[in-house]
Design a protein around this motif. Structure first.
Motif, PDB file in Angstrom:
ATOM      1  N   PRO A 168     -23.217 -16.365  -9.574  1.00 31.21           N
ATOM      2  CA  PRO A 168     -21.847 -16.046 -10.097  1.00 31.21           C
ATOM      3  C   PRO A 168     -21.764 -15.877 -11.753  1.00 31.21           C
ATOM      4  O   PRO A 168     -21.063 -14.838 -12.523  1.00 31.21           O
ATOM      5  N   ASN A 169     -22.445 -16.715 -12.413  1.00 28.31           N
ATOM      6  CA  ASN A 169     -22.669 -16.607 -13.748  1.00 28.31           C
ATOM      7  C   ASN A 169     -23.164 -15.528 -14.333  1.00 28.31           C
ATOM      8  O   ASN A 169     -22.921 -15.043 -15.320  1.00 28.31           O
ATOM      9  N   GLN A 170     -24.202 -14.936 -13.745  1.00 26.49           N
ATOM     10  CA  GLN A 170     -24.912 -13.509 -14.063  1.00 26.49           C
ATOM     11  C   GLN A 170     -23.838 -12.358 -14.038  1.00 26.49           C
ATOM     12  O   GLN A 170     -23.907 -11.619 -14.659  1.00 26.49           O
ATOM     13  N   ILE A 171     -23.059 -12.512 -12.940  1.00 18.35           N
ATOM     14  CA  ILE A 171     -22.328 -11.512 -12.835  1.00 18.35           C
ATOM     15  C   ILE A 171     -20.907 -11.466 -13.779  1.00 18.35           C
ATOM     16  O   ILE A 171     -20.510 -10.492 -14.183  1.00 18.35           O
ATOM     17  N   ILE A 180     -19.382  -9.202 -19.113  1.00 18.60           N
ATOM     18  CA  ILE A 180     -19.134  -9.048 -20.546  1.00 18.60           C
ATOM     19  C   ILE A 180     -19.829  -7.826 -20.999  1.00 18.60           C
ATOM     20  O   ILE A 180     -19.278  -7.158 -22.064  1.00 18.60           O
ATOM     21  N   VAL A 181     -20.983  -7.635 -20.604  1.00 18.43           N
ATOM     22  CA  VAL A 181     -21.853  -6.426 -21.055  1.00 18.43           C
ATOM     23  C   VAL A 181     -21.196  -5.134 -20.923  1.00 18.43           C
ATOM     24  O   VAL A 181     -21.192  -4.117 -21.464  1.00 18.43           O
ATOM     25  N   LEU A 182     -20.155  -5.077 -19.769  1.00 21.22           N
ATOM     26  CA  LEU A 182     -19.547  -4.068 -19.136  1.00 21.22           C
ATOM     27  C   LEU A 182     -18.467  -3.442 -20.464  1.00 21.22           C
ATOM     28  O   LEU A 182     -17.978  -2.215 -20.591  1.00 21.22           O
ATOM     29  N   ILE A 183     -18.208  -4.489 -21.196  1.00 19.24           N
ATOM     30  CA  ILE A 183     -16.979  -4.091 -22.280  1.00 19.24           C
ATOM     31  C   ILE A 183     -17.282  -3.054 -23.356  1.00 19.24           C
ATOM     32  O   ILE A 183     -16.837  -2.108 -23.445  1.00 19.24           O
ATOM     33  N   SER A 212     -15.974  -7.283  -9.868  1.00 17.99           N
ATOM     34  CA  SER A 212     -17.142  -8.244 -10.205  1.00 17.99           C
ATOM     35  C   SER A 212     -16.405  -9.772 -10.472  1.00 17.99           C
ATOM     36  O   SER A 212     -17.060 -10.708 -10.129  1.00 17.99           O
ATOM     37  N   ASP A 213     -15.182  -9.436 -10.926  1.00 13.00           N
ATOM     38  CA  ASP A 213     -14.460 -10.768 -11.289  1.00 13.00           C
ATOM     39  C   ASP A 213     -14.191 -11.490  -9.789  1.00 13.00           C
ATOM     40  O   ASP A 213     -14.232 -12.622  -9.666  1.00 13.00           O
ATOM     41  N   ALA A 214     -13.620 -10.739  -8.990  1.00 14.56           N
ATOM     42  CA  ALA A 214     -13.398 -11.248  -7.553  1.00 14.56           C
ATOM     43  C   ALA A 214     -14.575 -11.698  -7.217  1.00 14.56           C
ATOM     44  O   ALA A 214     -14.724 -12.953  -6.372  1.00 14.56           O
ATOM     45  N   LEU A 215     -15.624 -10.873  -7.082  1.00 16.71           N
ATOM     46  CA  LEU A 215     -16.998 -11.389  -6.568  1.00 16.71           C
ATOM     47  C   LEU A 215     -17.766 -12.539  -7.075  1.00 16.71           C
ATOM     48  O   LEU A 215     -18.194 -13.330  -6.360  1.00 16.71           O
ATOM     49  N   ASP A 216     -17.532 -12.781  -8.194  1.00 14.44           N
ATOM     50  CA  ASP A 216     -18.224 -13.918  -8.791  1.00 14.44           C
ATOM     51  C   ASP A 216     -17.429 -15.402  -8.581  1.00 14.44           C
ATOM     52  O   ASP A 216     -18.126 -16.121  -8.258  1.00 14.44           O
ATOM     53  N   GLY A 217     -16.122 -15.400  -8.464  1.00 19.62           N
ATOM     54  CA  GLY A 217     -15.531 -16.430  -7.844  1.00 19.62           C
ATOM     55  C   GLY A 217     -15.806 -16.834  -6.327  1.00 19.62           C
ATOM     56  O   GLY A 217     -16.059 -17.777  -5.913  1.00 19.62           O
ATOM     57  N   TYR A 218     -15.915 -15.841  -5.606  1.00 14.97           N
ATOM     58  CA  TYR A 218     -16.151 -15.901  -4.320  1.00 14.97           C
ATOM     59  C   TYR A 218     -17.572 -16.415  -4.290  1.00 14.97           C
ATOM     60  O   TYR A 218     -17.768 -17.143  -3.072  1.00 14.97           O
ATOM     61  N   LEU A 219     -18.500 -15.740  -4.818  1.00 13.48           N
ATOM     62  CA  LEU A 219     -19.908 -16.390  -4.619  1.00 13.48           C
ATOM     63  C   LEU A 219     -20.033 -17.785  -5.154  1.00 13.48           C
ATOM     64  O   LEU A 219     -20.800 -18.715  -4.487  1.00 13.48           O
ATOM     65  N   ALA A 220     -19.238 -18.063  -6.270  1.00 16.61           N
ATOM     66  CA  ALA A 220     -19.430 -19.511  -6.599  1.00 16.61           C
ATOM     67  C   ALA A 220     -18.951 -20.555  -5.595  1.00 16.61           C
ATOM     68  O   ALA A 220     -19.385 -21.676  -5.311  1.00 16.61           O
ATOM     69  N   ARG A 221     -17.922 -20.216  -4.917  1.00 14.09           N
ATOM     70  CA  ARG A 221     -17.400 -21.081  -3.783  1.00 14.09           C
ATOM     71  C   ARG A 221     -18.463 -20.949  -2.518  1.00 14.09           C
ATOM     72  O   ARG A 221     -18.635 -22.060  -2.072  1.00 14.09           O
ATOM     73  N   LYS A 222     -18.760 -19.657  -1.915  1.00 19.41           N
ATOM     74  CA  LYS A 222     -19.501 -19.607  -1.120  1.00 19.41           C
ATOM     75  C   LYS A 222     -20.874 -20.121  -0.955  1.00 19.41           C
ATOM     76  O   LYS A 222     -21.284 -20.787  -0.131  1.00 19.41           O
ATOM     77  N   GLY A 236     -19.471 -21.616 -16.135  1.00 15.17           N
ATOM     78  CA  GLY A 236     -18.825 -20.734 -15.172  1.00 15.17           C
ATOM     79  C   GLY A 236     -17.390 -20.666 -15.491  1.00 15.17           C
ATOM     80  O   GLY A 236     -16.665 -19.922 -15.586  1.00 15.17           O
ATOM     81  N   ALA A 237     -16.762 -22.037 -15.182  1.00 14.30           N
ATOM     82  CA  ALA A 237     -15.474 -22.154 -15.373  1.00 14.30           C
ATOM     83  C   ALA A 237     -14.951 -21.827 -16.916  1.00 14.30           C
ATOM     84  O   ALA A 237     -13.632 -21.367 -17.195  1.00 14.30           O
TER      85      ALA A 237
END
Length: 195
Positions: free
Chosen positions: A5-8, A13-16, A44-54, A62-63
């Motif tokens: 999740p942190n890599q995502i 940030i790299v995408l900016i 990716s914002d939705a994905l990193d939160g989902y993976l952090a929980r999953k 990450g927080a």
């Protein structure tokens, strides 16, 4: 620290700078390209939160870094919209949204110092604001000037722009409303601090 999740999040940030470069490319598809990069960041914002929980990979880093990445991308997009449209109401809305992010960040820091950060955690209204904001920004970045072919018919670009403007307006209202709501929750502590 370098969980998936942190890599995502770091990828977001790299995408900016990629988003900014694509937006200013001297090509006909620059707006659509910038929209695609922003859409990828939103996904990716939705994905990193989902993976952090999953994956049970929530972390302090990450927080911290996730909301920073979100705010950096949104602020970059809002500044581009101000420059691109040069309309007073787009600019005022963008400035209000940016000011709200600064205000809420400062308010959360203050409440954390009082041991009461959870009292101004992300609310349902804040989530609705974010959803409307993302949809509005994506539509205004893309600003299609051609009809979009769907399964059975062409979707008029005028309707797409109307939808984008509507989401942007809704996000503006929810931005102000949620800022007032957070402020009301924190007010007893702010008064106590000043007494």
């Amino acid at each position: 620290m370098w969980t998936i999740p942190n890599q995502i999040t770091m990828f977001r940030i790299v995408l900016i700078p990629v988003f900014l470069v694509v937006f200013y490319l001297p090509v006909s598809w620059n707006h659509f390209g910038a929209f695609a990069v922003f859409w990828l960041a939103a996904i990716s914002d939705a994905l990193d939160g989902y993976l952090a929980r999953k994956l049970n990979q929530s972390s302090a880093f990450g927080a911290f870094i996730d909301p920073v990445a979100d705010k950096l991308m949104v602020v970059a997009a809002l500044v581009l919209l101000i420059q691109d449209y040069q309309l007073w109401w787009i600019s005022i809305s963008a400035i209000l949204m940016i000011a709200r992010e600064i205000f809420i960040s400062a308010l959360r820091e203050f409440m954390s110092s009082r041991g009461k950060r959870d009292e101004i955690a992300v609310s349902q209204m804040g989530k609705y604001k974010t959803a409307a904001q993302m949809l509005g920004i994506m539509g205004l970045i893309w600003q299609p000037d051609y009809d979009i072919p769907l399964i059975l018919f062409n979707f008029p670009h005028e309707i797409l722009m109307f939808i984008a403007y509507s989401f942007y307006a809704i996000a503006t209202v929810l931005t102000f409303w949620s800022m007032i709501a957070y402020f009301k929750v924190a007010w007893p502590e702010l008064v106590k601090q000043n007494s």
